[in-house]
Scaffold this active site. Structure first.
Site, PDB file in Angstrom:
ATOM      1  N   CYS A  28       0.831  -1.202   0.000  1.00 21.35           N
ATOM      2  CA  CYS A  28       0.000   0.000   0.000  1.00 21.35           C
ATOM      3  C   CYS A  28       0.874   1.263   0.000  1.00 21.35           C
ATOM      4  O   CYS A  28       1.573   1.525  -0.970  1.00 21.35           O
ATOM      5  CB  CYS A  28      -0.980  -0.035   1.171  1.00 21.35           C
ATOM      6  SG  CYS A  28      -2.403   1.060   0.949  1.00 21.35           S
ATOM      7  N   HIS A  66      -3.691  -5.664   1.093  1.00 27.29           N
ATOM      8  CA  HIS A  66      -3.491  -5.993   2.505  1.00 27.29           C
ATOM      9  C   HIS A  66      -4.044  -7.389   2.794  1.00 27.29           C
ATOM     10  O   HIS A  66      -4.885  -7.904   2.054  1.00 27.29           O
ATOM     11  CB  HIS A  66      -4.232  -4.997   3.398  1.00 27.29           C
ATOM     12  CG  HIS A  66      -3.679  -3.613   3.385  1.00 27.29           C
ATOM     13  ND1 HIS A  66      -2.515  -3.276   4.030  1.00 27.29           N
ATOM     14  CD2 HIS A  66      -4.147  -2.472   2.810  1.00 27.29           C
ATOM     15  CE1 HIS A  66      -2.283  -1.977   3.865  1.00 27.29           C
ATOM     16  NE2 HIS A  66      -3.256  -1.478   3.130  1.00 27.29           N
TER      17      HIS A  66
END
Length: 481
Positions: A331, A428
């Site tokens: 991310c 994630h």
């Protein structure tokens, strides 16, 4: 008629989240339909919900304890700190605004409607709602407009049990001091107290326990010993992540950024006997024996990139790669690995553009639209299928995207360098998938023991049994109304 009970604490990190998770699992094991609720949470550790929003990951764990999919009503107000004085305000799963601390005080009363609306929906759908407070009700300077502790408890008429933390010392002062500071109307909401995190023989605290009862007039619900399997549950704070029993094997190092986000990505690695996980703190040099360096998510990517450089970690990363090491950015960490991070609208701070680390040939541009979705993906290198989630702003493009980290619905996701030793992904939760984690670790010659998700459920059951053994759980459930 649905009932509710609220666990408040004498301070932050006294174990409220875990107590609520344990009570919820205990109630579920007794046949009740139960749901978690936290009116206001402050955390950059967020979960994507089944209804397309985001909530604190502690409430997602509590939902799991209840056997439910996470929903935005379980945490209607989520504050995600971006600076020392400001935070993104997420209401019922969606970004509302970014507010400075002093401005948020004026905003709080306007959020009570959303809080009560979400709470009412949960009460209508379940036998019991277990509510978690935030911080401490003794912070009386924050009482005006409060939606997190006594302000909510009184508005919703929910009885409160106060939890104190004996491990940090001064638990008698914590609880008696809180009672002394509460105004009469707030004090009347407290049905009793419990003492958490005791190490040793709880009978040694009998005198102190009786003193608290005598000084406050509150009912005691027990002394809870330290729960030794707590480390098997997703961490609420990045400082709580620690390595599992393995001291040898693959050495993975995570850079503990100042605005680290969704750090429970690392929990499954920490529990692998064949992985040694190091959480690298400010001022610490990257170990020379690191095999894999992980750049985690961040709530303020450009600010954390500057933080990374201030530690000298950019120089350490270059040396790590020269030694043949690998780097994985997740991310915000993925965005840092590129050549440029542009935020022309100032979505995460002052408008501007910064040079990235230049380890991937990609560029990121921050955009207002937030990606919040659960995904099914296939790892490009190993072919392993896994599930994860996206929770980010920004679009990343560039030549290295031609070598994706994964494929999502057939489309390329993430990027990999030409030599294969630097990779980035927006996904994630990938390491929680046993098959993916085994395939990924196998690429380093490490073996996975598997069973992470089953281990979390087993730890929740053990936590419920721990509470049943040491607390008056029947009494706690009995004061709910």
């Amino acid at each position: 008629m649905s009932r509710a009970l609220m666990i408040q604490g004498t301070g932050s990190n006294v174990g409220k989240s875990m107590l609520v998770a344990g009570l919820i699992r205990a109630a579920r094991r007794r046949g009740l339909s139960v749901a978690p609720f936290k009116p206001q949470n402050m955390s950059n550790n967020a979960a994507v919900t089944s209804d397309g929003g985001e909530i604190g990951r502690a409430q997602a764990l509590q939902a799991r304890a209840a056997g439910l999919a996470p929903r935005v009503d379980m945490n209607p107000v989520l504050l995600k700190p971006e600076t020392d004085t400001g935070a993104q305000v997420v209401v019922q799963g969606k970004r509302l605004t970014t507010a400075r601390a002093r401005d948020y005080a004026a905003l709080k009363p306007k959020l009570m409607g959303a809080v009560q609306e979400s709470f009412a929906r949960l009460r209508a759908a379940h036998d019991l709602v277990v509510v978690e407070g935030a911080g401490s009700p003794a912070e009386v300077n924050l009482r005006s407009g409060d939606i997190a502790n006594m302000g909510f408890a009184r508005a919703a008429d929910v009885p409160v049990v106060l939890a104190g933390d004996i491990d940090r010392g001064g638990v008698i002062a914590q609880i008696v001091g809180t009672e002394a500071l509460l105004e009469p109307g707030d004090r009347a909401m407290v049905a009793g107290f419990l003492v958490n995190k005791f190490r040793g023989d709880p009978r040694l605290f009998d005198e102190g326990y009786a003193l608290i009862e005598a000084r406050t007039g509150w009912r005691g619900f027990g002394v809870l010993p330290w729960f030794p399997e707590a480390w098997k549950l997703p961490a609420e704070d990045a400082l709580d992540i620690r390595s599992g029993p393995g001291a040898e094997g693959l050495h993975a190092v995570c850079l503990r950024l100042s605005r680290i986000a969704n750090f429970d990505d690392l929990d499954p690695l920490a529990q692998e006997p064949g992985v040694r996980l190091t959480m690298l703190g400010p001022g610490e040099a990257l170990p020379g024996d690191a095999d894999l360096v992980i750049l985690p998510g961040s709530k303020a990517t450009r600010a954390d990139l500057a933080f990374l450089r201030a530690q000298g970690w950019d120089i350490d990363l270059a040396a790590h790669l020269r030694r043949g090491g690998h780097v994985l950015g997740i991310c915000g960490g993925y965005q840092m690995l590129g050549r440029v991070i542009a935020d022309p609208e100032g979505l995460e701070g002052a408008p501007g553009e910064d040079a990235g680390l230049g380890l991937l040939d990609v560029e990121t541009r921050m955009t207002p639209d937030k990606h919040l979705t659960e995904v099914a993906a296939r790892h490009a290198a190993s072919g392993a299928d896994f599930r994860g989630y996206e929770i980010h702003i920004g679009v990343t493009e560039g030549p290295d995207r031609a070598r994706p980290f994964a494929h999502v619905r057939g489309a390329p996701e993430g990027a990999v360098s030409a030599n294969g030793r630097v990779a980035g992904s927006y996904l994630h939760g990938m390491f929680a998938d046993d098959a993916f984690r085994a395939a990924y670790l196998a690429g380093f010659g490490a073996r996975s023991t598997g069973g992470y998700e089953a281990g979390v459920d087993a730890a929740l059951d053990a936590l419920a049994e721990h509470l049943e053994a040491h607390l008056d759980v029947a009494g706690l459930l009995g004061v709910a109304r």
